[in-house]
Design a protein around this motif. Structure first.
Motif, PDB file in Angstrom:
ATOM      1  N   VAL A 181       0.833  -1.199   0.000  1.00  0.00           N
ATOM      2  CA  VAL A 181       0.000   0.000   0.000  1.00  0.00           C
ATOM      3  C   VAL A 181       0.865   1.245   0.000  1.00  0.00           C
ATOM      4  O   VAL A 181       1.716   1.416   0.871  1.00  0.00           O
ATOM      5  N   SER A 192      -3.430   0.427  -3.370  1.00  0.00           N
ATOM      6  CA  SER A 192      -2.941  -0.843  -2.838  1.00  0.00           C
ATOM      7  C   SER A 192      -3.012  -1.907  -3.923  1.00  0.00           C
ATOM      8  O   SER A 192      -3.787  -1.813  -4.872  1.00  0.00           O
ATOM      9  N   ARG A 248      -6.431  -1.799   5.678  1.00  0.00           N
ATOM     10  CA  ARG A 248      -6.774  -2.451   4.416  1.00  0.00           C
ATOM     11  C   ARG A 248      -7.080  -3.933   4.676  1.00  0.00           C
ATOM     12  O   ARG A 248      -8.039  -4.486   4.172  1.00  0.00           O
ATOM     13  N   TRP A 260     -11.111  -5.968  -3.297  1.00  0.00           N
ATOM     14  CA  TRP A 260     -10.700  -5.181  -2.130  1.00  0.00           C
ATOM     15  C   TRP A 260      -9.733  -4.079  -2.497  1.00  0.00           C
ATOM     16  O   TRP A 260      -9.790  -2.990  -1.943  1.00  0.00           O
ATOM     17  N   ASP A 261      -8.843  -4.367  -3.439  1.00  0.00           N
ATOM     18  CA  ASP A 261      -7.949  -3.307  -3.909  1.00  0.00           C
ATOM     19  C   ASP A 261      -8.770  -2.174  -4.526  1.00  0.00           C
ATOM     20  O   ASP A 261      -8.529  -1.003  -4.256  1.00  0.00           O
ATOM     21  N   TRP A 320     -10.439  -0.093  -1.911  1.00  0.00           N
ATOM     22  CA  TRP A 320      -9.463   0.750  -1.227  1.00  0.00           C
ATOM     23  C   TRP A 320      -9.038   1.919  -2.121  1.00  0.00           C
ATOM     24  O   TRP A 320      -9.010   3.073  -1.695  1.00  0.00           O
ATOM     25  N   ARG A 353     -11.562   4.701  -2.371  1.00  0.00           N
ATOM     26  CA  ARG A 353     -12.208   5.053  -1.096  1.00  0.00           C
ATOM     27  C   ARG A 353     -12.566   6.535  -0.987  1.00  0.00           C
ATOM     28  O   ARG A 353     -13.397   6.915  -0.185  1.00  0.00           O
TER      29      ARG A 353
END
Ligand SMILES: [Zn+2]
Length: 304
Positions: free
Chosen positions: A168, A174, A244, A271-272, A275, A278
């Protein structure tokens, strides 16, 4: 795209198509067969004799709709449900399971499962830049997901554990991978592919980081067990990677329970993506997913 659940695009297929066309074709339609974008040479099929949203290309005599050449091509799922699923998956911090989507959209489990995975595909960037760079701080952290038998109602043995490495940029993106193990050689092979070694690296005290750390502009380690997160005036922490991870772990244990090795990269991409997006709102995020459907059809291989 308005993130409001009352958005007509989530309920009406014509509105959904218009929304998708506006997102994919801000400058008017282009032909996915020959690449023609000359609006003089593209005609929209009008009237009842035509499939809705059908365009004709005078350059190659081909026909197309907004979903041709995307993860949505040939799907029987209504466009409005696709858009709603994109919004729900993009807006959910902990992730949405296929079962949940099945109930929320009123589709079969199989359809929901395919929606989830194709939308994850749309969340995967076609190309990613390096993580970090000169003057930037990159945190690296590893975690193990899966392997808790109590999360499985019937299985006799605990599900397999998977090691995941996340890099990250403290002020940026990330990038996560599944790694076979956390030995020095494995971590290095993964890290040099993704992290810019002009960055300053922050890791925990895992011995595997010792030699790779020397290849970076600088390397600071944090001792987790001593809880010394605030050493060096708050600089030496891996809190970014850890928050994260906490997001990811909540998703695994709270939503998906167990994830097979074959699907893990797609979950990590989800998930990346969350993130990395965000700081934008749910509507912008859903539009980004809708843009990401492009050119992915050929790379998508259903695994069951
Ligand atoms: Zn054409």
């Amino acid at each position: 795209m308005s993130a409001d659940l009352q958005n007509p695009a989530f309920h009406n297929d014509d509105k959904a198509r218009e929304t998708l066309e506006a997102i994919r074709w801000p400058n008017g339609p282009f032909c996915p067969h020959c690449g023609n974008s000359d609006q003089e040479k593209i005609a929209k099929g009008e009237g009842k004799a035509h499939r809705p949203g059908l365009y004709y290309c005078a350059e190659c005599n081909g026909q197309f709709t907004v979903t041709v050449g995307t993860v949505m091509e040939r799907s029987k799922i209504p466009l409005s449900k696709w858009l709603l699923a994109m919004h729900l998956m993009g807006a959910s911090k902990k992730g949405v399971s296929a079962l949940q989507l099945q109930r929320m959209l009123g589709v079969t489990y199989k359809s929901a499962w395919f929606l989830c995975h194709r939308i994850r595909e749309a969340m995967t960037p076609a190309k990613r830049g390096p993580i970090g760079g000169q003057g930037r701080t990159v945190e690296s952290d590893e975690t193990v997901i899966g392997g808790k038998a109590k999360n499985r109602a019937y299985a006799k043995k605990p599900p397999k554990k998977h090691s995941v490495l996340t890099l990250v940029d403290r002020d940026g993106d990330s990038h996560s991978f599944h790694v076979a193990n956390v030995k020095a050689r494995t971590l290095r092979a993964a890290m040099v592919k993704v992290a810019d070694r002009k960055s300053h690296l922050v890791t925990d005290e895992l011995l595997s980081y010792g030699s790779i750390g020397k290849e970076f502009a600088g390397h600071t380690t944090v001792n987790h067990s001593a809880n010394e997160y605030v050493r060096l005036g708050g600089f030496a922490h891996v809190n970014t990677a850890e928050s994260r991870f906490s997001l990811m772990k909540r998703a695994v244990f709270g939503t998906h329970h167990s994830i097979s090795e074959a699907h893990l990269p797609r979950y990590l991409a989800e998930w990346d993506f969350k993130w990395n997006t965000r700081k934008i709102n749910d509507g912008e995020r859903a539009a980004l997913i809708a843009k990401g459907i492009e050119g992915k059809r050929l790379t998508y291989r259903p695994t069951n």
